[in-house]
Design a protein around this motif. Structure first.
Motif, PDB file in Angstrom:
ATOM      1  N   VAL A 144       0.866  -1.170   0.000  1.00 14.40           N
ATOM      2  CA  VAL A 144       0.000   0.000   0.000  1.00 14.40           C
ATOM      3  C   VAL A 144       0.904   1.221   0.000  1.00 14.40           C
ATOM      4  O   VAL A 144       2.016   1.186   0.503  1.00 14.40           O
ATOM      5  N   ASP A 145       0.397   2.275  -0.589  1.00 11.68           N
ATOM      6  CA  ASP A 145       1.192   3.491  -0.674  1.00 11.68           C
ATOM      7  C   ASP A 145       0.391   4.631  -0.069  1.00 11.68           C
ATOM      8  O   ASP A 145      -0.288   5.363  -0.771  1.00 11.68           O
ATOM      9  N   GLU A 146       0.454   4.750   1.252  1.00 12.51           N
ATOM     10  CA  GLU A 146      -0.233   5.855   1.898  1.00 12.51           C
ATOM     11  C   GLU A 146       0.576   7.122   1.642  1.00 12.51           C
ATOM     12  O   GLU A 146       1.788   7.124   1.822  1.00 12.51           O
ATOM     13  N   ALA A 147      -0.124   8.181   1.242  1.00 10.35           N
ATOM     14  CA  ALA A 147       0.582   9.427   0.920  1.00 10.35           C
ATOM     15  C   ALA A 147       0.749  10.294   2.167  1.00 10.35           C
ATOM     16  O   ALA A 147       0.667  11.506   2.109  1.00 10.35           O
ATOM     17  N   HIS A 148       0.927   9.629   3.305  1.00 15.58           N
ATOM     18  CA  HIS A 148       1.149  10.377   4.544  1.00 15.58           C
ATOM     19  C   HIS A 148       1.935   9.549   5.547  1.00 15.58           C
ATOM     20  O   HIS A 148       1.976   8.332   5.473  1.00 15.58           O
ATOM     21  N   TRP A 149       2.558  10.262   6.476  1.00 19.63           N
ATOM     22  CA  TRP A 149       3.232   9.629   7.602  1.00 19.63           C
ATOM     23  C   TRP A 149       2.184   9.304   8.675  1.00 19.63           C
ATOM     24  O   TRP A 149       1.066   9.782   8.613  1.00 19.63           O
ATOM     25  N   ARG A 150       2.609   8.572   9.677  1.00 16.80           N
ATOM     26  CA  ARG A 150       1.765   8.248  10.830  1.00 16.80           C
ATOM     27  C   ARG A 150       2.633   8.098  12.074  1.00 16.80           C
ATOM     28  O   ARG A 150       3.833   7.847  11.966  1.00 16.80           O
ATOM     29  N   ASP A 151       1.963   8.142  13.234  1.00 12.53           N
ATOM     30  CA  ASP A 151       2.607   7.639  14.448  1.00 12.53           C
ATOM     31  C   ASP A 151       1.768   6.539  15.080  1.00 12.53           C
ATOM     32  O   ASP A 151       2.185   5.915  16.040  1.00 12.53           O
ATOM     33  N   THR A 152       0.569   6.315  14.532  1.00  7.83           N
ATOM     34  CA  THR A 152      -0.339   5.291  15.064  1.00  7.83           C
ATOM     35  C   THR A 152      -1.053   4.617  13.896  1.00  7.83           C
ATOM     36  O   THR A 152      -1.586   5.310  13.029  1.00  7.83           O
ATOM     37  N   VAL A 153      -1.045   3.295  13.890  1.00  7.59           N
ATOM     38  CA  VAL A 153      -1.743   2.592  12.810  1.00  7.59           C
ATOM     39  C   VAL A 153      -2.671   1.534  13.400  1.00  7.59           C
ATOM     40  O   VAL A 153      -2.278   0.771  14.284  1.00  7.59           O
ATOM     41  N   LEU A 154      -3.878   1.513  12.896  1.00 10.45           N
ATOM     42  CA  LEU A 154      -4.859   0.534  13.360  1.00 10.45           C
ATOM     43  C   LEU A 154      -4.594  -0.812  12.693  1.00 10.45           C
ATOM     44  O   LEU A 154      -4.626  -0.917  11.468  1.00 10.45           O
ATOM     45  N   VAL A 155      -4.326  -1.816  13.521  1.00 16.95           N
ATOM     46  CA  VAL A 155      -4.135  -3.180  13.015  1.00 16.95           C
ATOM     47  C   VAL A 155      -5.410  -3.948  13.320  1.00 16.95           C
ATOM     48  O   VAL A 155      -5.801  -4.095  14.479  1.00 16.95           O
ATOM     49  N   ARG A 156      -6.057  -4.395  12.266  1.00 13.87           N
ATOM     50  CA  ARG A 156      -7.355  -5.047  12.426  1.00 13.87           C
ATOM     51  C   ARG A 156      -7.196  -6.510  12.835  1.00 13.87           C
ATOM     52  O   ARG A 156      -6.108  -7.072  12.728  1.00 13.87           O
ATOM     53  N   PRO A 157      -8.314  -7.134  13.268  1.00 12.97           N
ATOM     54  CA  PRO A 157      -8.253  -8.538  13.689  1.00 12.97           C
ATOM     55  C   PRO A 157      -7.561  -9.418  12.644  1.00 12.97           C
ATOM     56  O   PRO A 157      -7.878  -9.332  11.455  1.00 12.97           O
ATOM     57  N   ARG A 158      -6.601 -10.186  13.082  1.00 13.97           N
ATOM     58  CA  ARG A 158      -5.866 -11.162  12.246  1.00 13.97           C
ATOM     59  C   ARG A 158      -5.107 -10.516  11.087  1.00 13.97           C
ATOM     60  O   ARG A 158      -4.696 -11.210  10.157  1.00 13.97           O
ATOM     61  N   GLU A 159      -4.972  -9.222  11.122  1.00 14.68           N
ATOM     62  CA  GLU A 159      -4.309  -8.537  10.008  1.00 14.68           C
ATOM     63  C   GLU A 159      -2.800  -8.457  10.236  1.00 14.68           C
ATOM     64  O   GLU A 159      -2.330  -8.449  11.370  1.00 14.68           O
ATOM     65  N   THR A 160      -2.057  -8.370   9.137  1.00 11.95           N
ATOM     66  CA  THR A 160      -0.622  -8.121   9.200  1.00 11.95           C
ATOM     67  C   THR A 160      -0.360  -6.771   8.546  1.00 11.95           C
ATOM     68  O   THR A 160      -0.774  -6.538   7.414  1.00 11.95           O
ATOM     69  N   VAL A 161       0.298  -5.884   9.268  1.00 15.39           N
ATOM     70  CA  VAL A 161       0.592  -4.554   8.744  1.00 15.39           C
ATOM     71  C   VAL A 161       2.101  -4.343   8.773  1.00 15.39           C
ATOM     72  O   VAL A 161       2.738  -4.520   9.818  1.00 15.39           O
ATOM     73  N   ASP A 162       2.667  -4.002   7.625  1.00 10.79           N
ATOM     74  CA  ASP A 162       4.094  -3.676   7.566  1.00 10.79           C
ATOM     75  C   ASP A 162       4.254  -2.169   7.536  1.00 10.79           C
ATOM     76  O   ASP A 162       3.621  -1.487   6.720  1.00 10.79           O
ATOM     77  N   ILE A 163       5.094  -1.666   8.418  1.00 13.45           N
ATOM     78  CA  ILE A 163       5.410  -0.243   8.395  1.00 13.45           C
ATOM     79  C   ILE A 163       6.917  -0.103   8.131  1.00 13.45           C
ATOM     80  O   ILE A 163       7.676  -1.041   8.348  1.00 13.45           O
ATOM     81  N   ALA A 164       7.300   1.059   7.639  1.00 14.60           N
ATOM     82  CA  ALA A 164       8.725   1.313   7.436  1.00 14.60           C
ATOM     83  C   ALA A 164       9.064   2.655   8.038  1.00 14.60           C
ATOM     84  O   ALA A 164       8.207   3.533   8.156  1.00 14.60           O
ATOM     85  N   LEU A 165      10.298   2.778   8.451  1.00 14.21           N
ATOM     86  CA  LEU A 165      10.748   4.041   9.026  1.00 14.21           C
ATOM     87  C   LEU A 165      12.260   4.166   8.932  1.00 14.21           C
ATOM     88  O   LEU A 165      12.962   3.178   8.675  1.00 14.21           O
ATOM     89  N   VAL A 166      12.729   5.381   9.094  1.00 14.59           N
ATOM     90  CA  VAL A 166      14.150   5.619   9.290  1.00 14.59           C
ATOM     91  C   VAL A 166      14.255   6.287  10.662  1.00 14.59           C
ATOM     92  O   VAL A 166      13.968   7.465  10.806  1.00 14.59           O
TER      93      VAL A 166
END
Ligand code: C2O
Ligand code: CU
Length: 468
Positions: free
Chosen positions: A418-440
């Motif tokens: 996915v290509d979110e066009a914004h940064w975050r500090d909090t991401v909602l991880v839904r039931p049984r979901e896998t979420v990959d985040i990246a950072l420097v």
């Protein structure tokens, strides 16, 4: 023949040059100039006196509610500064329990982060602490306790921290702090916190929903007026999906930072901790009303009523709001390996009967003062290095995962890029979901990584990440 050789040589040299730069290095370099830019200090100091204490306020529909509040206000006072200002907060705890103040989302020196047993001892009743930091990042941030969040946030302790851009867009600003309240039979705040039911579900959800402490407020704007609407979800556990589809509304900032371009507000979700800035145009006809509903649950909840007053002056209708944002594209991120995985699940046990855990480990804030044992971070990241982290939700519940001190970007959900066009500090991880985040990671220190559902957090769903 010679020409062909030279051409071949050129191609080889070019290929070699682009090969020596690894993808992670290229991804890091895409974001580092933005992350490392520091605003020029203005030399101005914004002094704030903040007291947390029990009090009684007219809230919701005007009833007297016994709350815990900052400066006897719910939401607490909005702290405003200009980018480059120094913020100095003289805090005093007049609550019947220890507390700290955490500055959610903004980058600051680790020792000012307000985490008990990690960056400071808890502030005992009657004690004071001075927080001081440079306002580096412009945007919508907030503050709240980092001790017994279920009770302390649940009773009303939270407020906005707004850092203004050096050049503010020429529109009026409105803020909405969203919260929900669980009341008992007497109409007061239900004093049963971190219940079994909360832990078996998505935390404490109350039936009464307020915007700035008021149930379904009517908000008057100039007809056709353009405003900047800053929204914070300060609820313990509730997720909001405000529906602005009947209006011209664009997302211009997420979790404080400007988006790469104005984004559609359709399906916009705010998990606990999330903020969003909207470029919003009021209804055009004087007298016209638009009802804004929260559509996260099956039964829509009325959040607020927007009412157009007199025609707004032309200047107030002006051009779309433009914020100066930078968001890396991080193309190729999906092909990189996962640096660290955080599995989210629960088990029987712990002080509340159910423990929420990250990789089978629960962490609890020691609220005794002074702290007897300081927490050691089980995880470490290298500053300046691009890294991919994975949240694997092995549970059937929601987990809005929040990382202190750094900005990150979602790069995949359930393995799909996915290509979110914004940064975050909090991401909602839904039931049984896998979420990959990246950072420097760029900010040194020991930073919390936790679920922002206060009950899950209090019941152990926290860990520490060191950035070295
Ligand atoms: Cu808003 Cu550690 O939290
Ligand atoms: Cu959770």
């Amino acid at each position: 023949y010679e020409m062909r050789n030279i051409r071949l040589l050129v191609i080889c040299v070019v290929a070699l040059a682009s090969c020596t730069k690894s993808t992670p290095q290229r991804l890091a370099e895409e974001a580092l100039p933005f992350l490392e830019t520091r605003p020029a200090a203005t030399g101005r100091v914004v002094e704030v006196h903040l007291v947390a204490s029990p009090t009684s306020l007219e809230l919701i529909d005007g009833r007297k509610l016994d709350v815990w509040a900052y400066n006897e206000q719910v939401p607490g006072p909005t702290i405003r500064a200009r980018q480059g200002d120094t913020i100095r907060v003289h805090f005093r705890n007049e609550l019947p329990q220890p507390t700290t103040v955490h500055w959610h989302g903004i980058r600051l020196p680790n020792e000012m982060d307000g985490v008990p047993g990690v960056t400071q001892p808890p502030i005992a009743p009657g004690e004071s602490f001075v927080y001081e930091f440079l306002a580096r990042d412009p945007g919508t941030f907030w503050y709240h306790p980092h001790v017994r969040g279920s009770e302390q946030l649940g009773r009303g302790l939270y407020g906005l921290l707004i850092i203004e851009e050096a050049e503010l867009p020429p529109v009026r600003e409105i803020v909405w702090v969203l919260d929900d309240w669980r009341l008992d039979e007497s109409g007061q705040i239900d004093s049963r916190f971190v219940t079994r039911g909360d832990l078996a579900h998505d935390g404490r959800w109350g039936r009464v929903i307020t915007v700035n402490g008021v149930e379904a407020p009517k908000i008057e704007l100039g007809a056709g007026e353009r405003v900047r609407l800053r929204i914070l979800n300060a609820a313990n556990g509730r997720v909001f999906r405000p529906d602005f589809s009947r209006l011209d509304a664009k997302v211009i900032a997420f979790d404080g930072l400007a988006t790469a371009r104005p984004l559609s507000a359709e399906g916009l979700e705010l998990a606990p901790g999330n903020r969003v800035d909207l470029d919003l145009v009021a209804p055009a006809k004087p007298g016209e009303q638009v009802l804004i509903f929260d559509r996260f649950t099956r039964m829509p909840n009325l959040l607020a009523i927007l009412q157009a007053g007199d025609a707004a002056p032309d200047a107030a209708v002006a051009a779309p709001i433009e914020l100066d944002g930078f968001v890396p594209t991080w193309r190729g991120a999906e092909r990189e390996g996962v640096g660290l995985e955080f599995r989210l699940n629960a088990a029987r046990g712990g002080p509340y009967g159910i423990a929420w855990m990250i990789n089978e480990q629960a962490m609890f804030h020691d609220t005794e003062s002074p702290v007897s044992e300081w927490h050691e971070p089980p995880y470490a990241l290298e500053a300046g290095k691009w890294i991919k982290l994975r949240f694997t939700n092995e549970s059937p519940r929601l987990h809005p995962m929040h990382l202190h001190g750094q900005f990150f970007k979602v790069v995949a959900r359930n393995g799909h890029p996915v290509d979110e066009a914004h940064w975050r500090d909090t991401v909602l991880v839904r039931p049984r979901e896998t979420v990959d985040i990246a950072l420097v990671p760029t900010e040194l220190g020991n930073w919390m990584l936790h679920c922002h559902i206060m009950e899950h957090q209090d019941a152990g769903m926290m860990t520490l990440v060191a950035v070295r």
